[in-house]
Each structure stands twice: as C-alpha cells, then as structure tokens.
Write an enzyme that holds these catalytic residues in place. Structure first.
Site, mmCIF file in Angstrom:
data_model
loop_
_atom_site.group_PDB
_atom_site.id
_atom_site.type_symbol
_atom_site.label_atom_id
_atom_site.label_comp_id
_atom_site.label_asym_id
_atom_site.label_seq_id
_atom_site.Cartn_x
_atom_site.Cartn_y
_atom_site.Cartn_z
ATOM 1 N N ARG A 77 0.986 -1.004 -0.050
ATOM 2 C CA ARG A 77 -0.250 -0.152 -0.265
ATOM 3 C C ARG A 77 1.017 0.998 0.012
ATOM 4 O O ARG A 77 1.736 0.999 0.638
ATOM 5 C CB ARG A 77 -0.778 0.074 1.137
ATOM 6 N N LYS A 96 -2.241 -2.870 8.122
ATOM 7 C CA LYS A 96 -3.272 -2.293 8.520
ATOM 8 C C LYS A 96 -3.479 -3.125 9.844
ATOM 9 O O LYS A 96 -3.168 -4.662 9.933
ATOM 10 C CB LYS A 96 -4.282 -2.619 8.067
ATOM 11 N N HIS A 128 -2.290 2.982 -5.980
ATOM 12 C CA HIS A 128 -2.544 1.464 -5.188
ATOM 13 C C HIS A 128 -3.530 0.743 -6.760
ATOM 14 O O HIS A 128 -3.184 -0.207 -6.309
ATOM 15 C CB HIS A 128 -4.553 2.119 -5.263
ATOM 16 N N ARG A 165 -0.672 -1.935 -6.328
ATOM 17 C CA ARG A 165 -0.643 -2.814 -5.872
ATOM 18 C C ARG A 165 -1.280 -3.958 -6.093
ATOM 19 O O ARG A 165 -1.819 -5.482 -6.244
ATOM 20 C CB ARG A 165 -1.730 -2.554 -4.165
ATOM 21 N N HIS A 177 -3.866 -9.168 3.654
ATOM 22 C CA HIS A 177 -5.399 -9.859 3.694
ATOM 23 C C HIS A 177 -5.672 -10.424 4.583
ATOM 24 O O HIS A 177 -5.488 -11.692 5.069
ATOM 25 C CB HIS A 177 -6.411 -10.268 2.273
ATOM 26 N N TYR A 183 -9.928 -11.399 -7.246
ATOM 27 C CA TYR A 183 -8.408 -11.552 -8.437
ATOM 28 C C TYR A 183 -8.616 -12.115 -9.345
ATOM 29 O O TYR A 183 -8.598 -11.819 -10.279
ATOM 30 C CB TYR A 183 -7.051 -11.190 -7.572
#
Length: 316
Positions: free
Chosen positions: A168, A193, A261, A264, A287, A296
């Site tokens: 990110r 995150k 982004h 990514r 994730h 994806y």
C-alpha cells in the site's frame, strides 16, 4: 451529518461514557487505524442524532437496551432516503453492531436486535489493475517530468515498491532508514493495517530503485526517520505521489484508473495470472481474509472470457 447537525446530537452521560470506552477499546486493544476510529465515531454519532429525533429526546443506555429491529431498520431507511450509498450504510451498521457487541460483553445490553438486520447489498466493483506492459512502463519510465533528478528517483522508487512488493502507498511511505530495502536484501518486513506484520520478498529491481534514490537524495534518512522525503526535507506526503502518478499516466497515455493503488492490484493480478497460489498472494498483500484476495480471480476470469469472446470462431 453536517456541522449544524452535530450541534443537535446529544446523549445521556452513561451512553457517552460507554461510547468513549468503546472507542478506547478499538484503539488500544484492537489497534484500529485512526481513520477507522474516526469513521466509527462519526457513524455512531449519526445514529444518536437519529435516536434523539426518533425517541423524542437524548438517548441513554436504557433506551439502547430497549431498541427493536424496527428501530434499526428505520435508521437505515432514513440514511437511504438521505442519499447515502449502500457501502456507507453497511459500514454504519457494522459500527453500531460493534458498539452493541462491546456493551453486550459487559452485560449492559442485548445485541440481538441489531444482529438480525441485514446490511444492504453492495455493488460488486472489481479492482482495476494495469496491464503488465503498462505497469512495467510506469516503473521503468524516465521521470523527466520532475525538475530535480532526486525527486524523479524518489517517485520511481516508491512506485517500484508498490508494484514490485504489492505494498500500500501508506506502507511504502512508512519505511524508515533502518527498514529501507538495501542492496542484497531478500525480504522486507512490513507493518500493515491493524499493526499486522508480514514478510514480503524483494526483487533486485526494487533495491536498485531505492539505492538510486538514496544516492541522489540531499537528505540522509535516520534509522527511525522516514525513508522518503518531501522537497523540504519532511516526510513525503502521499498526495505528492498521487500527483506524480497523475502526470505520469498523462505522459504515458494511461487511463484515470492508473493510480498508485492500482499498482498493488497489478502486483496481485499478475502474480495470479502467472500461476501464483491464492493463499500466498493473500499473505503477500496482508489481507486478513482470503475472500478479499479472491476478488483477483474474478479479474482473471473476466479477462479470460473477454479473450475467448474475441478469439472464438463462432463469435466472429
């Protein structure tokens, strides 16, 4: 909620204390990002604003304890009539549920009434990666759009990290002098995150881009200081990178979806197309859920069907 609305939001002291305790819990124990905390607090205040009008007075814990499913549906309906999109409504409901679950764990309310409410269906939007050739053009571009060579090298290094490691933008800009990927490094430790750490492999092209930037940069990164600097020597603002990408896509003739982004997204999509394992890609991206990464596969399938439609003899 507007600034004038916020003046009308009120709650009894016991409910305000509970909200403060909940936000402290989210920040200190669950370590949610500041932006997430701000969004949650805004959503719960909007709910209080609704309850003040709905119940005819400032709500307290006792009022929250007595709420029925119909009350929550009325709140969601009002938000919908106000033009709020499904994604924002679903986030507001998630915040309310989180707050009620926090209260239920402490024996203060029963959260069942909110749990039975279904969030609105979300429009499915697929990430928009760049084609592999376009992604390479971005990271290999001769950054002559910048007046200062070191600024051009800095932008190239950041964009190479996004595409080469799947970072990110915030993760790339959080790198320090001590964590910079130097020549010979094989892996990079990233804090993503929620403070979750992951290890990502480093390609030689990434370390080369970073070393090139460092050799030209007029500022020296300190071990605990930022790796990437702005023109005046402070930490690099993400808006500067976004603006650099905007200029770059104009020069290369790329669509507006070619954002930092998107690099990514391109990293993940191109790994999957090349035979990468979905679980591995999940770990590389950081994730929390595999379902987030599975989006994806839909991109890959959509491209396969598009190619099939163009190539099959019966479709000509």
């Amino acid at each position: 909620m507007t600034d004038s609305d916020s003046l009308l939001v009120s709650a009894r002291p016991d409910l305000n204390r509970a909200i403060s305790d909940w936000l402290d819990h989210l920040g200190s124990e669950r370590r949610l990002a500041d932006k997430t905390l701000i969004a949650y607090e805004r959503d719960i205040r909007q709910f209080l604003f609704f309850l003040t009008d709905h119940l005819g007075g400032a709500p307290g814990l006792g009022d929250v304890k007595e709420l029925k499913p119909a009350d929550f549906r009325a709140f969601l309906a009002r938000r919908r009539r106000g033009g709020v999109q499904s994604r924002s409504i679903a986030r507001a409901l998630a915040g309310i549920r989180s707050f009620l679950a926090f209260l239920e764990e402490r024996g203060m309310v029963n959260a069942a009434a909110a749990a039975v409410i279904r969030p609105p269906r979300q429009p499915r939007s697929l990430p928009k990666p760049l084609a592999s050739a376009d992604a390479k053009r971005v990271v290999d571009a001769d950054m002559e759009l910048e007046a200062e060579p070191w600024v051009a090298a800095r932008n190239a290094a950041v964009l190479t990290l996004l595409y080469g490691c799947g970072l990110r933008l915030s993760e790339a800009l959080s790198l320090t002098g001590d964590t910079a990927p130097r020549s010979g490094a094989r892996t990079l430790r990233i804090r993503g995150k929620g403070g979750k750490e992951r290890i990502v492999p480093i390609l030689p092209v990434v370390t080369e881009a970073v070393e090139s930037y460092l050799s030209l940069c007029p500022y020296t990164p300190q071990p605990d200081g930022p790796l990437f600097f702005g023109a005046r020597g402070g930490p690099l603002n993400p808006r500067i990178v976004q603006y650099a990408m905007q200029k770059l896509r104009g020069a290369l003739g790329l669509p507006d979806t070619a954002t930092p982004h998107a690099l990514r997204h391109s990293f993940a999509t191109h790994l999957l197309a090349g035979g990468g394992d979905l679980r591995t890609i999940q770990e590389l991206l950081g994730h929390a859920s595999l379902s987030t990464t599975q989006v994806y596969t839909e991109i890959d399938t959509a491209r396969l069907l598009e190619a099939y439609d163009k190539a099959h003899p019966h479709n000509r």
